[in-house]
Scaffold this motif. Structure first.
Motif, PDB file in Angstrom:
ATOM      1  N   GLU A 330      -3.087  -0.609 -25.768  1.00 34.89           N
ATOM      2  CA  GLU A 330      -2.281  -0.867 -24.569  1.00 34.89           C
ATOM      3  C   GLU A 330      -2.537   0.161 -23.492  1.00 34.89           C
ATOM      4  O   GLU A 330      -2.568  -0.155 -22.299  1.00 34.89           O
ATOM      5  CB  GLU A 330      -0.804  -0.859 -24.972  1.00 34.89           C
ATOM      6  CG  GLU A 330       0.163  -1.063 -23.856  1.00 34.89           C
ATOM      7  CD  GLU A 330       1.595  -1.081 -24.370  1.00 34.89           C
ATOM      8  OE1 GLU A 330       2.418  -0.324 -23.825  1.00 34.89           O
ATOM      9  OE2 GLU A 330       1.898  -1.845 -25.306  1.00 34.89           O
ATOM     10  N   ARG A 331      -2.692   1.408 -23.905  1.00 35.83           N
ATOM     11  CA  ARG A 331      -2.939   2.483 -22.942  1.00 35.83           C
ATOM     12  C   ARG A 331      -3.930   3.474 -23.524  1.00 35.83           C
ATOM     13  O   ARG A 331      -3.690   4.044 -24.585  1.00 35.83           O
ATOM     14  CB  ARG A 331      -1.622   3.204 -22.604  1.00 35.83           C
ATOM     15  CG  ARG A 331      -1.784   4.251 -21.504  1.00 35.83           C
ATOM     16  CD  ARG A 331      -0.480   4.963 -21.219  1.00 35.83           C
ATOM     17  NE  ARG A 331      -0.161   5.966 -22.225  1.00 35.83           N
ATOM     18  CZ  ARG A 331       0.991   6.652 -22.258  1.00 35.83           C
ATOM     19  NH1 ARG A 331       1.932   6.391 -21.364  1.00 35.83           N
ATOM     20  NH2 ARG A 331       1.207   7.558 -23.187  1.00 35.83           N
ATOM     21  N   PRO A 355      -5.979  -5.440 -20.537  1.00 40.58           N
ATOM     22  CA  PRO A 355      -6.644  -5.411 -19.219  1.00 40.58           C
ATOM     23  C   PRO A 355      -6.529  -4.067 -18.518  1.00 40.58           C
ATOM     24  O   PRO A 355      -7.506  -3.575 -17.942  1.00 40.58           O
ATOM     25  CB  PRO A 355      -5.916  -6.514 -18.444  1.00 40.58           C
ATOM     26  CG  PRO A 355      -5.480  -7.480 -19.506  1.00 40.58           C
ATOM     27  CD  PRO A 355      -5.134  -6.641 -20.697  1.00 40.58           C
ATOM     28  N   ALA A 356      -5.350  -3.441 -18.576  1.00 35.79           N
ATOM     29  CA  ALA A 356      -5.187  -2.141 -17.917  1.00 35.79           C
ATOM     30  C   ALA A 356      -6.040  -1.072 -18.578  1.00 35.79           C
ATOM     31  O   ALA A 356      -6.591  -0.193 -17.907  1.00 35.79           O
ATOM     32  CB  ALA A 356      -3.712  -1.733 -17.941  1.00 35.79           C
ATOM     33  N   ALA A 359      -9.700  -1.361 -17.579  1.00 30.71           N
ATOM     34  CA  ALA A 359      -9.982  -1.232 -16.147  1.00 30.71           C
ATOM     35  C   ALA A 359     -10.744   0.038 -15.804  1.00 30.71           C
ATOM     36  O   ALA A 359     -11.395   0.118 -14.760  1.00 30.71           O
ATOM     37  CB  ALA A 359      -8.684  -1.292 -15.348  1.00 30.71           C
TER      38      ALA A 359
END
Length: 374
Positions: A330-331, A355-356, A359
């Motif tokens: 997630e991160r 997606p984050a 990126a």
């Protein structure tokens, strides 16, 4: 961070205030021990620690910080290889910490706890069928052996709404813990003890908070005891981190608010002197620093001094090229995606990037200006 760093300047208000109680309505009583059975003992043991500063590993400093947290203050403390702000999980405290950091009042908080209580914050019955519970649990164990990490998973029913968020139709909680080796576990356990024993709030705050219980009170005990998982499968070995006794409260109750020590849109502090310059003047913040920041960072050779990586397991993210079910990064954070991918594979998982996370590269550590020579 050294004792000299804490003692050196006017920007570090917290040490003197903690000892004197000048901005604490109950400070004088705590110092004298008049309303605290442990007051005299803390005062006596603080004599030698006062010369060095409020550090993790100092028994009196840890107890005092835990008491301050129970009263409604946030504690700025070493958290593995960086710094975090930890506080009570009450709604009004979450709002105050969000404002302290420059965040919206309603931003959902993350939670932390001692290692043995991490699994009790999740509802293991709501895991997707593609993600075997025993394998998720064993992955957690290994990652917390390595160092600090974060997980998002289905939230246990007792967790309050301001500490949960709906993701993909699932009510989730984000749990961030410093790992088994961090000395901050002693502080976290002491803070949970104070709250669950009925630690009183500052008169300006809300009423006393004791976390809601899902089981009858248990008898006092000492030593570590793992929290059983609600699984029919064989249970893996428990976390072996420090676990202070928790009085009469249920083992399943203990959680605190946690967030990285930084202002909004800034990188987290990984040096105690920088964190203290940023937050030490705040009247609602107390300090509990690493005794040696460099040694703390060396303890985690695979982790960069940035916010933790977070993996979510509330839903399956398909299968990777290996055919293994995928967890979601997630991160991106302190543990690299490459390292995390190899650890996950050892437990039967592949890793998909949100997606984050896809990126761009993970953030680098906060940069500090060199000291000004006068």
């Amino acid at each position: 961070m050294t004792g000299a760093d804490i003692r050196s300047g006017a920007d570090v208000r917290s040490q003197a205030d903690v000892r004197s109680g000048t901005d604490d309505p109950a400070g004088a009583n705590t110092q004298a021990g008049t309303d605290d059975p442990a007051g005299a003992e803390i005062q006596a043991e603080s004599a030698s620690e006062a010369a060095a500063g409020p550090f993790l590993g100092g028994s009196a400093a840890v107890r005092h910080a835990a008491d301050e947290l129970a009263r409604g203050r946030a504690v700025l403390h070493g958290f593995a290889n960086f710094y975090a702000l930890t506080a009570r999980p009450d709604p009004d405290v979450v709002v105050r910490v969000n404002r302290l950091k420059g965040r919206p009042d309603g931003q959902t908080g993350s939670v932390t706890t001692v290692p043995s209580l991490v699994p009790g914050l999740f509802d293991w019955t709501r895991l997707p069928a593609e993600l075997p519970r025993r394998q998720v649990w064993s992955l957690m164990e290994e990652l917390y052996e390595l160092g600090p990490f974060g997980f998002r998973g289905p939230a246990a029913d007792r967790l309050p709404g301001h500490l949960t968020a709906v993701r993909d139709g699932v009510r989730t909680v984000r749990v961030i813990a410093p790992g088994r080796l961090c000395p901050s576990n002693e502080f976290l356990g002491a803070a949970l003890d104070r709250i669950q024993a009925g630690g009183r709030r500052d008169p300006s705050g809300a009423a006393n908070h004791v976390a809601p219980r899902t089981a009858p009170p248990t008898a006092p005990r000492t030593g570590p005891r793992p929290l059983p998982l609600p699984l029919a499968e064989p249970r893996p070995a428990p976390f072996a981190g420090p676990r202070p006794a928790h009085g009469a409260a249920s083992d399943r109750d203990g959680f605190l608010l946690v967030t990285s020590a930084n202002r909004s849109r800034e990188l987290p502090h990984w040096r105690g002197d920088g964190a203290v310059r940023d937050f030490g003047h705040e009247p609602g913040v107390r300090i509990l620093a690493h005794r040696d920041d460099e040694a703390a960072r060396r303890r985690y050779p695979f982790h960069a001094p940035v916010s933790v990586s977070i993996v979510s397991f509330h839903r399956a993210a398909g299968c990777g090229r290996s055919g293994l079910p995928a967890l979601t990064l997630e991160r991106p954070g302190s543990l690299s995606a490459e390292h995390l991918r190899s650890v996950a594979a050892n437990h039967g998982f592949s890793l998909a990037l949100a997606p984050a996370a896809a990126a761009g590269p993970r953030p680098g550590p906060r940069a500090y200006l060199p000291p000004v020579r006068r």
